[in-house]
Write an enzyme that holds these catalytic residues in place. Structure first.
Site, PDB file in Angstrom:
ATOM      1  N   ARG A  77       0.804  -1.230   0.000  1.00  0.00           N
ATOM      2  CA  ARG A  77       0.000   0.000   0.000  1.00  0.00           C
ATOM      3  C   ARG A  77       0.836   1.280   0.000  1.00  0.00           C
ATOM      4  O   ARG A  77       0.300   2.379  -0.117  1.00  0.00           O
ATOM      5  CB  ARG A  77      -0.968  -0.016   1.194  1.00  0.00           C
ATOM      6  CG  ARG A  77      -2.164  -0.903   0.958  1.00  0.00           C
ATOM      7  CD  ARG A  77      -2.989  -1.086   2.214  1.00  0.00           C
ATOM      8  NE  ARG A  77      -2.340  -2.001   3.156  1.00  0.00           N
ATOM      9  CZ  ARG A  77      -2.720  -2.160   4.420  1.00  0.00           C
ATOM     10  NH1 ARG A  77      -3.717  -1.442   4.907  1.00  0.00           N
ATOM     11  NH2 ARG A  77      -2.093  -3.013   5.210  1.00  0.00           N
ATOM     12  N   ASN A 111       1.312   1.630   7.082  1.00  0.00           N
ATOM     13  CA  ASN A 111       0.935   0.779   5.954  1.00  0.00           C
ATOM     14  C   ASN A 111       0.827   1.575   4.664  1.00  0.00           C
ATOM     15  O   ASN A 111       0.909   1.018   3.578  1.00  0.00           O
ATOM     16  CB  ASN A 111      -0.401   0.085   6.224  1.00  0.00           C
ATOM     17  CG  ASN A 111      -0.281  -0.905   7.372  1.00  0.00           C
ATOM     18  OD1 ASN A 111       0.596  -1.753   7.379  1.00  0.00           O
ATOM     19  ND2 ASN A 111      -1.132  -0.748   8.366  1.00  0.00           N
ATOM     20  N   ALA A 168      29.538  44.987  -2.308  1.00  0.00           N
ATOM     21  CA  ALA A 168      28.514  44.248  -3.033  1.00  0.00           C
ATOM     22  C   ALA A 168      29.077  43.670  -4.326  1.00  0.00           C
ATOM     23  O   ALA A 168      29.865  44.312  -5.017  1.00  0.00           O
ATOM     24  CB  ALA A 168      27.349  45.175  -3.350  1.00  0.00           C
TER      25      ALA A 168
END
Ligand code: UD1
Ligand code: CA
Length: 458
Positions: free
Chosen positions: A15, A228, A381
């Site tokens: 399952r 399951n 930066a």
């Protein structure tokens, strides 16, 4: 006394609808069966137990996962029932100890429940873990006599209508002196509704032999729930995560929402940590005191020092972040990074295998890799350390108080000496001296004779 712990994990798990064997599906980042093995090895026992995992479907996957560990793998070539599964381990089980049977797809049984269960095992008694779930559908039912003594377990498919109404169910987990299993398992019959050799038939045999069956109940029903299908897996994941969240809060951390945190490893927190939503922790993570974590951060094997703030959407892996640092938002800190006290990493910054000294700042849109950086450095930066020439990696060394102007490219191996100042937009390919301005860019020119182009009219 010797304890043999037999973990049943040979079933297919149809399952789950998966190529992966059911017991290898992860819960909190660890396979289900690993949770069971870990629980087994944490039990307080006088002697180290032998842990046997019975495998069948997908055996190779489970086998390679446990390769090189103490776990003993036992093969059940055909899945003929739970009794048959335990019987496959008999040849390697001791005859004079105790056996505890666990399930590879029941991941969250608490050690104290199992320890209580083991205490029930004496020469005249065995232990059975039972529970009363909201619905008893699918489970074996516990049959008791008028005096309340357990006399048998009857599987749902073999049960009478009256037996089906019994609310108390068999979790499957039991403990018993091993000698009984050596005697009884080979005598099990498969004449029942499913044509299987039921481990549960051992209960009636025990009663027949004059043993009392002592039951123990788990503190929480989730401890005995099996997986399951993927819905049940998700439910147990949430149960587990809520437990982890509760531990963190109990230890003094504040969580913005205990339902939105995922611990897939171990987290230790100091006092007064604040954790916003959607934090994911993997491996071993240690947070100091007063650490604050913004939303959507991922941590893997790292240490965060006291008073440090990690802003939103930051990912940190295999790194040591010092005290009073500031990281993010949107920072990616990769393996081998160390930040000293008060260092700052800003947005869209990637750092790899770099040592960032005290109070140094890498605030915007930058890549720093294979770098040793001193104290008080300011990286502008858009700075990039070019650490890779396509074949090898090289180190960039930046000494104390260096200032790198925006959009500079530092081509390693290269050294920027103390107090050096790099003009914006420089490509630095050679070592630069201390306390001087170095500029590595084309000179700006203005063309006086230039005329703006005009459109041709044909
Ligand atoms: C079993 C119990 C039932 C109990 C329930 C709890 C029996 C006969 N019944 O039923 O009383 O209420 O568990 O969940 O024991 N496995 C093997 N090899 C096999 C068969 C099973 O390794 O040949 C493993 C499976 O992978 C699984 C576990 O044993 O992890 C339980 O097997 P399953 O078939 O699910 O048993 P149930 O019918 O649910
Ligand atoms: Ca089952």
């Amino acid at each position: 006394m010797k304890t043999d712990i037999v973990i049943l994990a040979a079933g297919k798990g149809t399952r789950m609808k998966s190529a992966l064997p059911k017991v290898m599906h992860p819960l909190a980042g660890r396979p289900l069966v690993k949770h069971v093995v870990d629980t087994a090895s944490r039990l307080a026992l006088s002697e180290q137990p032998d842990i046997h995992v019975v495998i069948g479907h997908g055996a190779e996957t489970v086998e390679s996962y446990f390769a090189g560990t103490d776990v003993n793998l036992v093969y059940q070539l055909e899945q003929l029932g739970t009794g048959h599964a335990v019987a496959q381990a008999l040849p390697v089980m001791s005859k004079d100890g105790i056996t505890l049977v666990l399930y590879g797809d029941v991941p969250l049984t608490a050690t104290n429940s199992l320890e209580s269960l083991l205490e029930k095992v004496t020469p005249t008694s065995m232990g059975l873990l039972t529970a009363i779930p909201a619905s008893s559908k699918g489970y074996g039912r516990i049959v008791r006599d008028e005096a309340g003594r357990v006399t048998a377990i009857v599987e749902e498919k073999d049960a009478t209508d009256a037996q089906r109404n019994i609310k108390e169910i068999n979790t499957g987990i039991l403990a018993i002196e091993s000698r009984h299993l050596h005697d009884w398992l080979p005598t099990l019959s498969n004449s029942n509704a499913q044509g299987e050799y039921y481990l549960t038939d051992v209960i009636a045999m025990a009663v027949q032999a004059g043993l009392t069956v002592e039951t123990v109940n788990p503190n929480q029903i989730e401890e005995t729930l099996g997986v399951n299908n993927r819905l049940q897996l998700a439910e147990l994941e949430r149960f587990y995560q809520r437990q982890q969240a509760d531990v963190l809060m109990t230890n003094g951390a504040s969580l913005a929402d205990p339902a939105r945190i995922d611990v897939r490893g171990t987290v230790t927190t100091g006092q007064d940590c604040d954790i916003d939503i959607n934090a994911v922790f993997e491996g071993t993570v240690t947070l100091g005191n007063n650490v604050s974590i913004g939303p959507n951060c991922v941590f893997k094997n790292c240490t965060i020092g006291d008073g440090t703030r990690i802003e939103a959407n930051t990912v940190i892996e295999d790194a040591v972040i010092g005290t009073s640092c500031n990281v993010g938002p949107f920072a990616r800190v990769r393996p081998g990074t160390v930040l000293e006290h008060g260092a700052k990493l800003g947005n869209f910054v990637e750092i790899k295998k770099a040592h960032i000294g005290k109070g140094s700042k890498v605030n915007h849109l930058t890549y720093v890799g294979d770098t040793v950086m001193g104290e008080g450095v300011n990286i502008g930066a858009g700075t990039i350390t070019c650490n890779y020439d396509g074949a090898n990696k090289y180190v960039t060394t930046i000494h104390d108080n260096v200032f790198v102007g925006s959009n500079s490219t530092l081509v390693a191996p290269v050294t920027l000496n103390e107090g050096a100042f790099v003009g914006a937009g420089s490509v630095i390919t050679k070592d630069i001296p201390a306390n001087k301005l170095t500029i590595g860019r084309a000179k700006q020119v203005t063309i006086d004779s230039w005329k703006r182009p005009v459109k041709d009219h044909k």
